[in-house]
Design a protein around this motif. Structure first.
Motif, mmCIF file in Angstrom:
data_model
loop_
_atom_site.group_PDB
_atom_site.id
_atom_site.type_symbol
_atom_site.label_atom_id
_atom_site.label_comp_id
_atom_site.label_asym_id
_atom_site.label_seq_id
_atom_site.Cartn_x
_atom_site.Cartn_y
_atom_site.Cartn_z
ATOM 1 N N UNK A 73 0.978 -1.186 0.161
ATOM 2 C CA UNK A 73 -0.037 -0.011 -0.021
ATOM 3 C C UNK A 73 0.890 1.341 0.190
ATOM 4 N N UNK A 74 2.012 1.219 0.578
ATOM 5 C CA UNK A 74 3.012 2.573 0.721
ATOM 6 C C UNK A 74 3.439 2.576 -0.748
ATOM 7 N N UNK A 75 3.821 1.562 -1.252
ATOM 8 C CA UNK A 75 4.520 1.438 -2.581
ATOM 9 C C UNK A 75 3.444 2.214 -3.604
ATOM 10 N N UNK A 76 2.089 1.540 -3.483
ATOM 11 C CA UNK A 76 1.092 2.154 -4.472
ATOM 12 C C UNK A 76 1.055 3.584 -4.215
ATOM 13 N N UNK A 77 0.671 3.921 -3.083
ATOM 14 C CA UNK A 77 0.582 5.468 -2.665
ATOM 15 C C UNK A 77 1.627 6.323 -2.999
ATOM 16 N N UNK A 78 2.918 5.890 -2.745
ATOM 17 C CA UNK A 78 3.906 6.678 -3.553
ATOM 18 C C UNK A 78 3.803 6.961 -5.055
ATOM 19 N N UNK A 91 -11.560 8.655 -11.610
ATOM 20 C CA UNK A 91 -10.620 7.793 -10.665
ATOM 21 C C UNK A 91 -9.355 8.372 -10.430
ATOM 22 N N UNK A 92 -8.479 8.553 -11.398
ATOM 23 C CA UNK A 92 -7.279 8.801 -11.329
ATOM 24 C C UNK A 92 -7.234 10.106 -10.300
ATOM 25 N N UNK A 93 -7.960 11.141 -10.656
ATOM 26 C CA UNK A 93 -7.853 12.098 -9.423
ATOM 27 C C UNK A 93 -8.116 11.965 -7.995
ATOM 28 N N UNK A 94 -9.301 11.026 -7.838
ATOM 29 C CA UNK A 94 -9.549 10.682 -6.652
ATOM 30 C C UNK A 94 -8.203 9.889 -5.960
ATOM 31 N N UNK A 95 -7.767 8.836 -6.842
ATOM 32 C CA UNK A 95 -6.500 8.010 -6.304
ATOM 33 C C UNK A 95 -5.284 8.835 -5.999
ATOM 34 N N UNK A 96 -5.182 9.817 -6.814
ATOM 35 C CA UNK A 96 -4.112 10.805 -6.656
ATOM 36 C C UNK A 96 -4.380 11.582 -5.350
#
Length: 86
Positions: free
Chosen positions: A8-13, A55-60
């Motif tokens: 999860x940390x890798x994904x968030x970065x 979706x991309x905006x929400x994830x970022x």
């Protein structure tokens, strides 16, 4: 900024550091103005999709907020008085 090294940390970065999907859609739009490469057209259609961009905006946004929270917590820990009575 410790988060245990989880996936999860890798994904968030990765998500927090990537460019907005809308920017990629604009770049592909400029490319397909010059030639109608089928692959570029397909990518442009996928990237220009409003649902994909939302979706991309929400994830970022989520990833950025989470990373800012971790930084704030680290700062608080650095400046917190020691509980050992030193």
């Amino acid at each position: 900024m410790q988060d245990g090294g989880s996936s999860g940390a890798i994904w968030r970065e990765e998500v927090a550091s990537r460019a907005p999907l809308a920017r990629d859609a604009q770049a592909l739009g400029r490319l397909i103005e010059h030639d109608q490469d089928p692959a570029e057209v397909a990518y442009h259609e996928a990237f220009a999709d409003p649902d994909a961009q939302a979706l991309d905006d929400a994830q970022r946004s989520y990833a950025g907020q989470y990373l800012r929270r971790l930084r704030r917590l680290d700062e608080r820990r650095k400046h917190a008085p020691s509980s050992r009575g030193e």
